[in-house]
Design a protein around this motif. Structure first.
Motif, short mmCIF file in Angstrom:
data_model
loop_
_atom_site.label_atom_id
_atom_site.label_comp_id
_atom_site.label_asym_id
_atom_site.label_seq_id
_atom_site.Cartn_x
_atom_site.Cartn_y
_atom_site.Cartn_z
N HIS A 46 0.87 -1.19 0.00
CA HIS A 46 0.00 0.00 0.00
C HIS A 46 0.90 1.23 0.00
N SER A 47 0.67 2.11 -0.97
CA SER A 47 1.50 3.30 -1.11
C SER A 47 0.66 4.57 -1.09
N ASP A 48 1.21 5.61 -0.47
CA ASP A 48 0.62 6.95 -0.45
C ASP A 48 1.60 7.91 -1.08
N VAL A 49 1.09 8.82 -1.90
CA VAL A 49 1.94 9.77 -2.62
C VAL A 49 1.62 11.19 -2.18
N SER A 50 2.68 11.96 -1.90
CA SER A 50 2.57 13.40 -1.59
C SER A 50 3.30 14.17 -2.68
N TYR A 51 2.65 15.23 -3.20
CA TYR A 51 3.22 16.01 -4.30
C TYR A 51 3.76 17.34 -3.78
N PRO A 63 -5.91 18.34 -6.86
CA PRO A 63 -7.31 18.66 -7.16
C PRO A 63 -8.18 17.40 -7.19
N ALA A 64 -9.47 17.62 -7.29
CA ALA A 64 -10.41 16.51 -7.42
C ALA A 64 -10.05 15.67 -8.63
N GLY A 65 -10.20 14.37 -8.49
CA GLY A 65 -9.85 13.46 -9.58
C GLY A 65 -8.45 12.89 -9.46
N SER A 66 -7.69 13.38 -8.48
CA SER A 66 -6.34 12.86 -8.27
C SER A 66 -6.39 11.50 -7.57
N ILE A 67 -5.35 10.71 -7.75
CA ILE A 67 -5.20 9.42 -7.07
C ILE A 67 -3.91 9.50 -6.27
N THR A 68 -4.03 9.50 -4.96
CA THR A 68 -2.86 9.65 -4.10
C THR A 68 -2.60 8.43 -3.23
N SER A 69 -3.44 7.41 -3.33
CA SER A 69 -3.28 6.22 -2.49
C SER A 69 -3.70 4.99 -3.30
N ALA A 70 -2.97 3.89 -3.16
CA ALA A 70 -3.30 2.67 -3.91
C ALA A 70 -2.76 1.45 -3.18
N GLY A 71 -3.55 0.39 -3.21
CA GLY A 71 -3.12 -0.91 -2.72
C GLY A 71 -2.94 -1.87 -3.89
N SER A 243 9.72 19.98 -15.52
CA SER A 243 8.47 20.40 -14.88
C SER A 243 8.70 20.38 -13.38
N ALA A 244 8.29 21.44 -12.70
CA ALA A 244 8.64 21.62 -11.29
C ALA A 244 7.68 20.85 -10.37
N ILE A 245 7.69 19.51 -10.49
CA ILE A 245 6.83 18.70 -9.63
C ILE A 245 7.60 17.48 -9.16
N ARG A 246 7.37 17.11 -7.89
CA ARG A 246 8.01 15.95 -7.27
C ARG A 246 6.96 15.14 -6.52
N ALA A 247 7.13 13.82 -6.51
CA ALA A 247 6.22 12.94 -5.79
C ALA A 247 7.02 12.10 -4.80
N ASP A 248 6.67 12.17 -3.53
CA ASP A 248 7.27 11.34 -2.49
C ASP A 248 6.34 10.16 -2.21
N VAL A 249 6.90 8.95 -2.24
CA VAL A 249 6.11 7.72 -2.09
C VAL A 249 6.45 7.04 -0.78
N ASP A 250 5.43 6.81 0.05
CA ASP A 250 5.57 6.07 1.31
C ASP A 250 4.80 4.76 1.17
N THR A 251 5.46 3.66 1.52
CA THR A 251 4.90 2.33 1.28
C THR A 251 4.88 1.52 2.57
N ARG A 252 3.84 0.70 2.69
CA ARG A 252 3.77 -0.30 3.75
C ARG A 252 3.53 -1.65 3.08
N PHE A 253 4.13 -2.71 3.66
CA PHE A 253 4.05 -4.03 3.04
C PHE A 253 3.86 -5.10 4.10
N HIS A 254 2.92 -6.04 3.84
CA HIS A 254 2.82 -7.24 4.68
C HIS A 254 2.71 -8.45 3.78
N ASP A 255 3.06 -9.62 4.34
CA ASP A 255 3.25 -10.79 3.51
C ASP A 255 2.78 -12.05 4.24
N HIS A 256 2.24 -12.99 3.46
CA HIS A 256 1.88 -14.32 3.96
C HIS A 256 2.75 -15.33 3.22
N VAL A 257 3.57 -16.08 3.95
CA VAL A 257 4.54 -16.99 3.37
C VAL A 257 4.16 -18.43 3.74
#
Length: 274
Positions: A46-51, A63-71, A243-257
């Motif tokens: 699961h990752s969250d993005v900050s611009y 703005p509306a319509g943006s996607i900043t979080s995804a699993g 283009s003067a834009i940067r995206a920082d990505v923070d991720t969390r991960f869990h696993d079943h082995v």
């Protein structure tokens, strides 16, 4: 006299020799062991993005319509080896084990900083919106390249040859994060940037398993582990200076082995005479 001797010999009871005591193998779990394993992992990222605007350093409010979080799923095959030591006390077995695993677990998250009528904050400097442009997009590919654990084990013998155990401890792994960022320059020209980041992260793991003796030296096991890695900075991806834009990505991960393994315990068999 000769006849008497023959008759006496015929009446003598036969002699018997005592049979040797039976040798019984005692199943022993104490000792160092080494082995290999293979299996499959069902991971979830699961990752969250900050611009941010790289020219001003200020955060961008998407703005509306943006996607900043995804699993996303991160499933794949695993294979590796383990080494450890067991101490047996009556029906209890205590131990410590370390393992290292190759992993084919991969997943992708897709994000977007949406455009407004004339470009907006997600397309810095743009004063018009080119046809088909919906904003600045980012695709993040995450690959768990390898991982390992260092765990304690506590188990109870259901029979002298079958051990049920619980386990838990430290988990660590190497994550490769690749970001593909696409947008437009202030002049409306399409631009793409690709960058990767490798990082070793630490987490924790718990699990359970069953192990059975094939011989006193060889044993086979079936094991389940749950691993969890706390949120970490997976990478920063930018289109600057185009283009003067940067995206920082923070991720969390869990696993079943889930894996099967084969162990060899050093030392000869223990025998008892009765």
């Amino acid at each position: 006299m000769a006849a008497t001797s023959v008759a006496s010999a015929a009446d003598m009871a036969p002699r018997y020799t005592k049979a040797p005591p039976p040798v019984v193998e005692v199943w022993n779990w104490t000792g160092f062991y080494i082995g290999g394993n293979a299996g499959y992992s069902w991971g979830r990222g699961h990752s969250d993005v900050s611009y941010f605007n790289t020219a001003t350093g200020l955060p961008i409010a998407p703005p509306a319509g943006s996607i900043t979080s995804a699993g996303y799923d991160m499933d794949g095959a695993i294979a590796g080896g383990q080494i450890g030591y067991n101490w047996q006390s009556n029906n209890w077995v205590f131990g410590i084990e370390a393992d290292a695993q190759w992993s084919d677990e991969k997943g992708r998250g897709v994000f977007r900083c949406a455009a407004t009528g004339i470009g907006g904050p997600c397309l810095p400097g743009l004063t018009f919106l080119p046809p088909g442009v919906t904003g600045t997009s980012l695709a993040v590919d995450t690959h768990l390249e390898w991982f390992g654990t260092l765990r304690g084990r506590v188990g109870v013998l259901a029979t002298p040859r079958v051990l049920f155990y619980g386990t838990g401890g430290l988990a660590y792994g190497s994550f490769k994060t690749t970001g593909t960022m696409a947008g437009v320059t202030p002049a409306g020209v399409a631009v793409v940037s690709v960058a990767s980041n490798d990082d070793i992260r630490f987490g924790w793991t718990v699990g359970a398993g069953v192990e059975g003796k094939i011989t006193n030296n060889w044993s086979a096991k079936l094991e389940y582990l749950y691993m969890d890695f706390d949120s970490f900075r997976a990478g920063s991806f930018s289109l600057a200076p185009a283009s003067a834009i940067r995206a920082d990505v923070d991720t969390r991960f869990h696993d079943h082995v889930l894996r099967v393994g084969l162990n060899y315990t050093f030392g000869g068999p223990v025998v008892a005479k009765y």
